[in-house]
Design a protein around this motif. Structure first.
Motif, PDB file in Angstrom:
ATOM      1  N   THR A  80       0.936  -1.258   0.352  1.00 31.06           N
ATOM      2  CA  THR A  80       0.007   0.144  -0.412  1.00 31.06           C
ATOM      3  C   THR A  80       0.986   1.016  -0.029  1.00 31.06           C
ATOM      4  O   THR A  80       2.003   1.602   0.700  1.00 31.06           O
ATOM      5  N   GLU A 111       1.049  12.386  -1.980  1.00 32.25           N
ATOM      6  CA  GLU A 111       0.609  13.020  -2.882  1.00 32.25           C
ATOM      7  C   GLU A 111       1.481  13.803  -3.888  1.00 32.25           C
ATOM      8  O   GLU A 111       2.028  13.301  -4.459  1.00 32.25           O
ATOM      9  N   ARG A 147      -3.932   7.143  -2.243  1.00 35.82           N
ATOM     10  CA  ARG A 147      -3.749   5.393  -1.476  1.00 35.82           C
ATOM     11  C   ARG A 147      -3.525   4.033  -2.745  1.00 35.82           C
ATOM     12  O   ARG A 147      -4.598   4.573  -3.597  1.00 35.82           O
ATOM     13  N   LYS A 148      -2.738   4.030  -3.278  1.00 32.88           N
ATOM     14  CA  LYS A 148      -2.358   2.614  -4.177  1.00 32.88           C
ATOM     15  C   LYS A 148      -2.314   1.618  -3.475  1.00 32.88           C
ATOM     16  O   LYS A 148      -1.003   1.323  -2.913  1.00 32.88           O
ATOM     17  N   ARG A 174       0.812   5.517   0.041  1.00 32.95           N
ATOM     18  CA  ARG A 174       0.075   6.813   0.027  1.00 32.95           C
ATOM     19  C   ARG A 174       1.770   7.610   0.295  1.00 32.95           C
ATOM     20  O   ARG A 174       2.140   7.655   0.550  1.00 32.95           O
ATOM     21  N   THR A 202      -3.698  14.244  -2.095  1.00 32.21           N
ATOM     22  CA  THR A 202      -3.276  12.776  -1.560  1.00 32.21           C
ATOM     23  C   THR A 202      -4.126  11.723  -2.310  1.00 32.21           C
ATOM     24  O   THR A 202      -5.365  12.069  -3.390  1.00 32.21           O
ATOM     25  N   ASP A 211       4.681   6.989   2.350  1.00 29.80           N
ATOM     26  CA  ASP A 211       4.882   6.105   3.084  1.00 29.80           C
ATOM     27  C   ASP A 211       4.412   4.810   2.530  1.00 29.80           C
ATOM     28  O   ASP A 211       3.716   4.384   1.388  1.00 29.80           O
TER      29      ASP A 211
END
Length: 58
Positions: free
Chosen positions: A5, A9, A20-21, A7, A18, A54
């Protein structure tokens, strides 16, 4: 392969956005490269316009 995962921007038209992938990749570096490549392809962004904050393995 592991699932990561990511995260962060990116620079959008109205300011920072922002994201999240979730990516399947061999390791963390490959996951980062895949996300940067995907944003460049889909949104026409350069790598300097995407900030990864992250990366976590699941």
């Amino acid at each position: 392969m592991s699932q990561f995962t990511i995260r962060g921007e990116f620079d959008g038209r109205t300011g920072p956005r922002t994201f999240r992938k979730e990516i399947d990749a061999e390791n963390e570096n490959v996951a980062r490269e895949h996300v940067l490549s995907q944003f460049g392809s889909e949104h026409g962004l350069k790598r300097t316009q995407v900030t990864i904050q992250d990366v976590s393995a699941q």
